[in-house]
Design a protein around this motif. Sequence first.
Motif, PDB file in Angstrom:
ATOM      1  N   HIS A   6       0.804  -1.212   0.000  1.00 42.44           N
ATOM      2  CA  HIS A   6       0.000   0.000   0.000  1.00 42.44           C
ATOM      3  C   HIS A   6       0.840   1.266   0.000  1.00 42.44           C
ATOM      4  CE1 HIS A   6      -3.810  -2.147   1.759  1.00 42.44           C
ATOM      5  NE2 HIS A   6      -3.307  -2.736   0.696  1.00 42.44           N
ATOM      6  N   LEU A  20       2.061   6.841  -1.792  1.00 41.82           N
ATOM      7  CA  LEU A  20       0.828   6.110  -1.526  1.00 41.82           C
ATOM      8  C   LEU A  20       0.501   5.275  -2.756  1.00 41.82           C
ATOM      9  CD1 LEU A  20      -1.277   8.999   0.088  1.00 41.82           C
ATOM     10  CD2 LEU A  20       0.266   7.388   1.213  1.00 41.82           C
ATOM     11  N   ASN A  21       0.168   4.000  -2.545  1.00 40.55           N
ATOM     12  CA  ASN A  21       0.121   3.077  -3.678  1.00 40.55           C
ATOM     13  C   ASN A  21      -1.101   2.160  -3.644  1.00 40.55           C
ATOM     14  OD1 ASN A  21       1.379   1.991  -6.080  1.00 40.55           O
ATOM     15  ND2 ASN A  21       1.900   0.178  -4.876  1.00 40.55           N
ATOM     16  N   ARG A  22      -2.280   2.774  -3.473  1.00 39.20           N
ATOM     17  CA  ARG A  22      -3.540   2.025  -3.603  1.00 39.20           C
ATOM     18  C   ARG A  22      -4.421   2.719  -4.645  1.00 39.20           C
ATOM     19  NH1 ARG A  22      -6.871   1.100   1.536  1.00 39.20           N
ATOM     20  NH2 ARG A  22      -7.481  -0.839   0.513  1.00 39.20           N
ATOM     21  N   ASN A  27      -6.206   5.495  -2.998  1.00 40.78           N
ATOM     22  CA  ASN A  27      -5.204   5.715  -1.943  1.00 40.78           C
ATOM     23  C   ASN A  27      -5.830   5.994  -0.576  1.00 40.78           C
ATOM     24  OD1 ASN A  27      -2.820   5.339  -3.523  1.00 40.78           O
ATOM     25  ND2 ASN A  27      -3.171   7.348  -4.439  1.00 40.78           N
ATOM     26  N   THR A  33      -1.147   0.907   5.050  1.00 38.48           N
ATOM     27  CA  THR A  33      -0.563   2.171   4.590  1.00 38.48           C
ATOM     28  C   THR A  33       0.107   2.903   5.732  1.00 38.48           C
ATOM     29  OG1 THR A  33      -2.288   2.413   2.898  1.00 38.48           O
ATOM     30  CG2 THR A  33      -1.009   4.365   3.435  1.00 38.48           C
ATOM     31  N   ALA A  57       1.831  10.347  -4.403  1.00 39.79           N
ATOM     32  CA  ALA A  57       0.852   9.269  -4.545  1.00 39.79           C
ATOM     33  C   ALA A  57       0.744   8.834  -5.998  1.00 39.79           C
ATOM     34  CB  ALA A  57      -0.512   9.723  -4.033  1.00 39.79           C
ATOM     35  N   SER A  63      -5.299  11.122  -2.180  1.00 37.13           N
ATOM     36  CA  SER A  63      -5.871  10.227  -1.178  1.00 37.13           C
ATOM     37  C   SER A  63      -7.323  10.589  -0.943  1.00 37.13           C
ATOM     38  CB  SER A  63      -5.106  10.301   0.142  1.00 37.13           C
ATOM     39  OG  SER A  63      -5.758   9.519   1.138  1.00 37.13           O
TER      40      SER A  63
END
Length: 266
Positions: A6, A20-22, A27, A33, A57, A63
Amino acid sequence: MTDEPHLLTEERGSILIVSLNRPDKLNALSGETMQLFDEALLRFRDDPALRVMLVRANGRFFSAGADMKSGSGRKRPETATEIRENHRIGLHGMHRIYDEMEHIEKPIVCAVHANCVGGGLELALSCDFRLAAKAAEFSFPEGLFGVLPASNGVSRLTRICGSHWARWLIMGNQKVDADRALIMGLVHDVLPDQDFDAAALEFCHHLTKSDPEQMGAAKIAIELAADLSRDQGRQVERMANSALMLNPAYRQRIDDYIKKIGSDGK
């Protein structure tokens, strides 16, 4: 669905890049996270080779805020006391993490390329510098549910932008674009969408050129001066410089500068 972590980290010289990697979940800030972010933050704090941290992100949102679907893993609070304690020590440690971001004596830069909502905006507010792409937007939707943003949303927003704009975002429940955010003082600069990541990284490289002792002292002095009278603020300046001006690096830079002026014949 994705099995990727995440949050991703990468070092570029003395810069730690945290992403941030969702993207499929916009995100949203999950427990994973925040755990990975906490680990990266402590790594940044404790490694003297790392001078600047860049928070960015992946995907079409910076986010969407806290992950409401996954929950916090804690029992739902049933009393006012439990709610207050959950804000303080629950929420995947957001309060503690965001406070630590403020206390670390190194600069943290947030590069917001798109929508920045709720807990994501609270994360951004905890950074020392906020850069926005032209396409960025900022909002606190908590008012739609009848509550306040309570992981620094009220306190830090008011401290940074003043009560006038805090009312606009929180009470007025208004979304603001990048240009309005610049007017508010919410962000420091608005950069073109094209090559935004490169421009943010260039700013971080610029920060690495500053003396780390000066940077740490400045971060503390500015926070103190915000709460003190003019006269007391001057005492903070004097106290900080009494240490900084004994730094051999400072003395060497001054000597080099004086020699340069002399050699230029000006």
